[in-house]
Design a protein around this motif. Structure first.
Motif, PDB file in Angstrom:
ATOM      1  N   LYS A 266       0.821  -1.207   0.000  1.00  0.00           N
ATOM      2  CA  LYS A 266       0.000   0.000   0.000  1.00  0.00           C
ATOM      3  C   LYS A 266       0.856   1.258   0.000  1.00  0.00           C
ATOM      4  O   LYS A 266       1.762   1.412   0.821  1.00  0.00           O
ATOM      5  CB  LYS A 266      -0.913   0.010   1.226  1.00  0.00           C
ATOM      6  N   ASP A 267       0.545   2.137  -0.934  1.00  0.00           N
ATOM      7  CA  ASP A 267       1.185   3.429  -1.090  1.00  0.00           C
ATOM      8  C   ASP A 267       0.228   4.479  -0.507  1.00  0.00           C
ATOM      9  O   ASP A 267      -0.851   4.716  -1.051  1.00  0.00           O
ATOM     10  CB  ASP A 267       1.437   3.684  -2.580  1.00  0.00           C
ATOM     11  N   VAL A 268       0.612   5.085   0.609  1.00  0.00           N
ATOM     12  CA  VAL A 268      -0.248   6.059   1.284  1.00  0.00           C
ATOM     13  C   VAL A 268       0.063   7.453   0.767  1.00  0.00           C
ATOM     14  O   VAL A 268       1.201   7.926   0.850  1.00  0.00           O
ATOM     15  CB  VAL A 268      -0.054   5.995   2.819  1.00  0.00           C
ATOM     16  N   CYS A 269      -0.959   8.106   0.225  1.00  0.00           N
ATOM     17  CA  CYS A 269      -0.786   9.451  -0.313  1.00  0.00           C
ATOM     18  C   CYS A 269      -2.128  10.174  -0.268  1.00  0.00           C
ATOM     19  O   CYS A 269      -3.160   9.586   0.066  1.00  0.00           O
ATOM     20  CB  CYS A 269      -0.214   9.414  -1.726  1.00  0.00           C
ATOM     21  N   SER A 270      -2.115  11.429  -0.606  1.00  0.00           N
ATOM     22  CA  SER A 270      -3.326  12.245  -0.499  1.00  0.00           C
ATOM     23  C   SER A 270      -4.358  11.857  -1.554  1.00  0.00           C
ATOM     24  O   SER A 270      -4.038  11.230  -2.568  1.00  0.00           O
ATOM     25  CB  SER A 270      -2.971  13.729  -0.665  1.00  0.00           C
ATOM     26  N   ASP A 271      -5.600  12.244  -1.302  1.00  0.00           N
ATOM     27  CA  ASP A 271      -6.672  11.985  -2.272  1.00  0.00           C
ATOM     28  C   ASP A 271      -6.348  12.606  -3.628  1.00  0.00           C
ATOM     29  O   ASP A 271      -6.637  12.019  -4.679  1.00  0.00           O
ATOM     30  CB  ASP A 271      -7.997  12.544  -1.751  1.00  0.00           C
ATOM     31  N   GLU A 272      -5.731  13.790  -3.604  1.00  0.00           N
ATOM     32  CA  GLU A 272      -5.384  14.462  -4.865  1.00  0.00           C
ATOM     33  C   GLU A 272      -4.333  13.665  -5.639  1.00  0.00           C
ATOM     34  O   GLU A 272      -4.423  13.513  -6.862  1.00  0.00           O
ATOM     35  CB  GLU A 272      -4.870  15.878  -4.585  1.00  0.00           C
ATOM     36  N   GLU A 273      -3.335  13.150  -4.911  1.00  0.00           N
ATOM     37  CA  GLU A 273      -2.303  12.345  -5.577  1.00  0.00           C
ATOM     38  C   GLU A 273      -2.881  11.044  -6.124  1.00  0.00           C
ATOM     39  O   GLU A 273      -2.492  10.584  -7.199  1.00  0.00           O
ATOM     40  CB  GLU A 273      -1.175  12.030  -4.594  1.00  0.00           C
ATOM     41  N   CYS A 278      -4.053   7.708 -10.689  1.00  0.00           N
ATOM     42  CA  CYS A 278      -5.016   6.894 -11.440  1.00  0.00           C
ATOM     43  C   CYS A 278      -5.150   7.406 -12.870  1.00  0.00           C
ATOM     44  O   CYS A 278      -5.169   6.618 -13.825  1.00  0.00           O
ATOM     45  CB  CYS A 278      -6.375   6.899 -10.739  1.00  0.00           C
ATOM     46  N   ASP A 279      -5.223   8.724 -13.019  1.00  0.00           N
ATOM     47  CA  ASP A 279      -5.335   9.320 -14.356  1.00  0.00           C
ATOM     48  C   ASP A 279      -4.053   9.092 -15.163  1.00  0.00           C
ATOM     49  O   ASP A 279      -4.105   8.791 -16.362  1.00  0.00           O
ATOM     50  CB  ASP A 279      -5.616  10.822 -14.246  1.00  0.00           C
ATOM     51  N   ARG A 280      -2.905   9.244 -14.503  1.00  0.00           N
ATOM     52  CA  ARG A 280      -1.626   9.105 -15.209  1.00  0.00           C
ATOM     53  C   ARG A 280      -1.405   7.680 -15.692  1.00  0.00           C
ATOM     54  O   ARG A 280      -0.845   7.454 -16.779  1.00  0.00           O
ATOM     55  CB  ARG A 280      -0.481   9.518 -14.275  1.00  0.00           C
ATOM     56  N   LEU A 281      -1.840   6.692 -14.896  1.00  0.00           N
ATOM     57  CA  LEU A 281      -1.590   5.293 -15.209  1.00  0.00           C
ATOM     58  C   LEU A 281      -2.598   4.702 -16.194  1.00  0.00           C
ATOM     59  O   LEU A 281      -2.333   3.649 -16.778  1.00  0.00           O
ATOM     60  CB  LEU A 281      -1.579   4.467 -13.918  1.00  0.00           C
ATOM     61  N   ALA A 282      -3.727   5.365 -16.368  1.00  0.00           N
ATOM     62  CA  ALA A 282      -4.768   4.818 -17.245  1.00  0.00           C
ATOM     63  C   ALA A 282      -4.274   4.515 -18.662  1.00  0.00           C
ATOM     64  O   ALA A 282      -4.607   3.461 -19.226  1.00  0.00           O
ATOM     65  CB  ALA A 282      -5.978   5.764 -17.276  1.00  0.00           C
ATOM     66  N   TRP A 293     -14.662   3.106   0.572  1.00  0.00           N
ATOM     67  CA  TRP A 293     -14.337   3.938   1.731  1.00  0.00           C
ATOM     68  C   TRP A 293     -14.870   3.278   2.993  1.00  0.00           C
ATOM     69  O   TRP A 293     -15.962   2.695   2.987  1.00  0.00           O
ATOM     70  CB  TRP A 293     -14.971   5.322   1.593  1.00  0.00           C
ATOM     71  N   ILE A 294     -14.092   3.370   4.074  1.00  0.00           N
ATOM     72  CA  ILE A 294     -14.589   3.039   5.398  1.00  0.00           C
ATOM     73  C   ILE A 294     -14.232   4.220   6.280  1.00  0.00           C
ATOM     74  O   ILE A 294     -13.054   4.535   6.484  1.00  0.00           O
ATOM     75  CB  ILE A 294     -14.030   1.705   5.943  1.00  0.00           C
ATOM     76  N   ASP A 295     -15.260   4.924   6.729  1.00  0.00           N
ATOM     77  CA  ASP A 295     -15.076   6.194   7.453  1.00  0.00           C
ATOM     78  C   ASP A 295     -14.264   7.141   6.563  1.00  0.00           C
ATOM     79  O   ASP A 295     -14.630   7.348   5.419  1.00  0.00           O
ATOM     80  CB  ASP A 295     -14.431   5.961   8.820  1.00  0.00           C
ATOM     81  N   GLY A 296     -13.126   7.643   7.048  1.00  0.00           N
ATOM     82  CA  GLY A 296     -12.343   8.582   6.250  1.00  0.00           C
ATOM     83  C   GLY A 296     -11.242   7.941   5.443  1.00  0.00           C
ATOM     84  O   GLY A 296     -10.423   8.641   4.826  1.00  0.00           O
ATOM     85  N   ASP A 297     -11.214   6.609   5.404  1.00  0.00           N
ATOM     86  CA  ASP A 297     -10.124   5.882   4.765  1.00  0.00           C
ATOM     87  C   ASP A 297     -10.574   5.308   3.421  1.00  0.00           C
ATOM     88  O   ASP A 297     -11.637   4.676   3.335  1.00  0.00           O
ATOM     89  CB  ASP A 297      -9.652   4.748   5.677  1.00  0.00           C
ATOM     90  N   SER A 298      -9.742   5.497   2.413  1.00  0.00           N
ATOM     91  CA  SER A 298     -10.071   4.995   1.076  1.00  0.00           C
ATOM     92  C   SER A 298      -9.066   3.949   0.645  1.00  0.00           C
ATOM     93  O   SER A 298      -7.919   3.924   1.107  1.00  0.00           O
ATOM     94  CB  SER A 298     -10.057   6.135   0.059  1.00  0.00           C
ATOM     95  N   HIS A 299      -9.503   3.053  -0.252  1.00  0.00           N
ATOM     96  CA  HIS A 299      -8.563   2.127  -0.879  1.00  0.00           C
ATOM     97  C   HIS A 299      -8.858   2.036  -2.366  1.00  0.00           C
ATOM     98  O   HIS A 299     -10.009   2.081  -2.794  1.00  0.00           O
ATOM     99  CB  HIS A 299      -8.607   0.736  -0.225  1.00  0.00           C
ATOM    100  N   ILE A 311       0.233  -6.111  -7.129  1.00  0.00           N
ATOM    101  CA  ILE A 311      -0.831  -5.118  -7.024  1.00  0.00           C
ATOM    102  C   ILE A 311      -0.354  -3.991  -6.115  1.00  0.00           C
ATOM    103  O   ILE A 311       0.159  -4.241  -5.023  1.00  0.00           O
ATOM    104  CB  ILE A 311      -2.114  -5.751  -6.463  1.00  0.00           C
ATOM    105  N   ILE A 312      -0.533  -2.766  -6.564  1.00  0.00           N
ATOM    106  CA  ILE A 312      -0.323  -1.591  -5.725  1.00  0.00           C
ATOM    107  C   ILE A 312      -1.677  -1.097  -5.246  1.00  0.00           C
ATOM    108  O   ILE A 312      -2.611  -0.952  -6.044  1.00  0.00           O
ATOM    109  CB  ILE A 312       0.386  -0.462  -6.496  1.00  0.00           C
ATOM    110  N   GLU A 313      -1.788  -0.850  -3.962  1.00  0.00           N
ATOM    111  CA  GLU A 313      -2.972  -0.195  -3.410  1.00  0.00           C
ATOM    112  C   GLU A 313      -2.622   1.252  -3.113  1.00  0.00           C
ATOM    113  O   GLU A 313      -1.609   1.534  -2.463  1.00  0.00           O
ATOM    114  CB  GLU A 313      -3.430  -0.874  -2.120  1.00  0.00           C
ATOM    115  N   PHE A 314      -3.450   2.161  -3.592  1.00  0.00           N
ATOM    116  CA  PHE A 314      -3.374   3.553  -3.157  1.00  0.00           C
ATOM    117  C   PHE A 314      -4.373   3.734  -2.018  1.00  0.00           C
ATOM    118  O   PHE A 314      -5.508   3.245  -2.097  1.00  0.00           O
ATOM    119  CB  PHE A 314      -3.732   4.521  -4.285  1.00  0.00           C
ATOM    120  N   GLY A 315      -3.960   4.437  -0.984  1.00  0.00           N
ATOM    121  CA  GLY A 315      -4.874   4.752   0.107  1.00  0.00           C
ATOM    122  C   GLY A 315      -4.495   6.072   0.728  1.00  0.00           C
ATOM    123  O   GLY A 315      -3.324   6.484   0.688  1.00  0.00           O
ATOM    124  N   ASN A 316      -5.485   6.762   1.301  1.00  0.00           N
ATOM    125  CA  ASN A 316      -5.203   8.067   1.882  1.00  0.00           C
ATOM    126  C   ASN A 316      -4.825   8.001   3.361  1.00  0.00           C
ATOM    127  O   ASN A 316      -4.484   9.022   3.965  1.00  0.00           O
ATOM    128  CB  ASN A 316      -6.388   9.016   1.686  1.00  0.00           C
TER     129      ASN A 316
END
Length: 331
Positions: A266-273, A278-282, A293-299, A311-316
Motif C-alpha cells: 500500500k502506497d499512502v498518499c493524499s486523495d489528490e495524488e 489513477c489518471d496518469r496510469l490509465a 471507503w470506510i469512514d475517512g479511509d479509502s482504498h 498489485i499496488i494499493e493507493f490509500g489516503n
C-alpha cells in the motif's frame, strides 16, 4: 517483532524488463544490479545443503523512501526461487526484517528454528547475510532475516546512477498485505513466530463500507458482502491480513489461483495524488480493480500486475473508527 521491515522482494523471470517498467512508468530506481555467483558470494546453503555447483541469480535493488525494493531473477543452479516461479509466476515473494547485530540475528534465527521454522536458504555477499525461512504456510509469505550489512558498489546500474526520475510521484509504502483463508489462525501464527500481536479486526460489510466498486461496478443495493481486515503495526510498517467471507471482491480470485499469500503493498498518499496517479496510469492499461471507503479511509487496488508483477494499493490513510475487536493470541 525484533528488527524492522526494510525490504520487499518481487521474483521475476526477466529482471531487465521489470526494471524498465518500474523506472519508465513509476519512476522507481535507479537500480543497483548484482549477480550472486560463486565469485561474488559465499556459504550458499539451500535447504540445509551447501551448494557446490555453479549458480547465478540476479538481484536488482533500489530504495523508494524507507523501503528497499528487490527484484530477483534466478539464472542457474540451486536456489529457492525456481519453485516459486514455476508455481506462481513472477510476483511478490518475501519481506525482509533487518537486525543489524550479527549475534542478535543468529540468536533470533536459532529461536525461530526452535519454534519449528526451517532456514531454506542462506548466503553472504561481502558483509551482508540473508536467511530465508519457510514461513509461507504459517504466515502467507516467505520471511527473510538479514543484517543489512555493507555491500561493495554494484558493477552495473540501470538506467544510470544519477538518472533523472521520469515520474514525479514518490511512493510512501506503509502496508504489506496477505490474503488468507483463516484470519484468526494467521493472527495466532504472527503472534507466535514474530511476536506481532494485538490485531485490530474489522468486518468490511455493506453497513461499514461506502462506494464499494469491484471491477468498476457499484455494489450498493446489490448482494451482501463481507471481508475481514486485521491490521497491526510492526514498527513503521502495517501488516494486514484479509479474509474474504462473502460477496464480490478481488480476494476470492487470488485465493483460488494462488492460495493464501502476499497480495499487495500500500502506497499512502493524499486523495489528490491518488486521483492524479489513477489518471496518469490509465494510458498504460492500469485500472482500478476495487475501491471503497470506510469512514475517512479509502482504498484503490490498481491492476499493476503486468508492469510491477504485483498489485499496488493507493490509500489516503484516513481516520477509521475503533475496531470492533482487538485480537490477542497471548492474552
Amino acid at each position: 517483532m525484533k528488527g524492522e521491515i526494510k525490504q520487499i522482494c518481487i521474483l521475476v523471470d526477466d529482471v531487465q524488463k521489470a526494471m524498465e517498467h518500474y523506472w519508465k512508468e513509476f519512476g522507481i530506481g535507479p537500480w543497483d544490479i548484482r549477480h550472486f555467483t560463486p565469485d561474488t558470494s559465499r556459504d550458499l546453503f539451500v535447504n540445509g545443503e551447501p551448494v557446490k555447483e555453479g549458480f547465478d541469480f540476479i538481484c536488482a535493488v533500489t530504495w523508494e523512501g524507507d523501503i528497499e525494493y528487490e527484484l530477483i531473477q534466478p539464472v542457474k543452479g540451486p536456489n529457492i526461487y525456481w519453485d516459486f516461479l514455476e508455481k506462481y509466476g513472477s510476483g511478490l515473494h518475501h519481506f525482509k526484517i533487518v537486525i543489524p547485530d550479527d549475534d542478535e540475528l543468529k540468536e533470533y534465527v536459532k529461536e525461530l528454528e526452535a519454534k519449528g521454522l526451517r532456514v531454506m536458504q542462506t548466503a553472504w555477499i561481502d558483509n551482508d547475510v540473508h536467511y530465508y525461512l519457510d514461513t509461507i504456510d504459517k504466515l502467507g509469505v516467505v520471511v527473510e532475516l538479514g543484517n543489512g550489512g555493507k555491500i561493495g558498489a554494484a558493477p552495473e546500474v540501470y538506467p544510470a546512477k544519477d538518472a533523472a526520475r521520469p515520474v514525479s510521484h514518490k511512493q510512501n509504502i506503509k502496508q504489506i498485505a496477505m490474503v488468507v483463508d483463516d484470519v484468526e489462525n494467521y493472527m495466532k501464527n504472527y503472534a507466535y513466530y514474530l511476536g506481532i500481536d494485538g490485531w485490530d479486526v474489522r468486518h468490511f460489510t455493506q453497513d461499514r463500507v461506502t462506494s464499494l466498486k469491484v471491477g468498476g461496478e457499484e455494489r450498493k443495493g446489490k448482494e451482501e458482502f463481507d471481508f475481514i481486515c486485521a491490521v497491526k503495526w510492526a514498527g513503521d510498517m502495517e501488516i494486514e491480513l484479509i479474509q474474504p467471507v462473502k460477496g464480490p471482491n478481488i480476494y476470492w480470485d487470488f485465493l483460488e489461483k494462488h492460495g493464501p499469500g502476499f497480495h499487495h503493498i500500500k502506497d499512502v498518499c493524499s486523495d489528490e495524488e491518488i486521483k492524479s496517479e489513477c489518471d496518469r496510469l490509465a494510458p498504460y492499461g492500469v485500472e482500478v480493480m476495487q475501491t471503497g471507503w470506510i469512514d475517512g479511509d479509502s482504498h484503490y487496488y490498481m491492476s499493476t500486475q503486468k508492469q510491477l508483477h504485483m498489485i499496488i494499493e493507493f490509500g489516503n490513510g484516513g481516520a477509521i473508527a475503533p475496531a470492533e475487536e482487538v485480537f490477542y493470541a497471548n492474552k
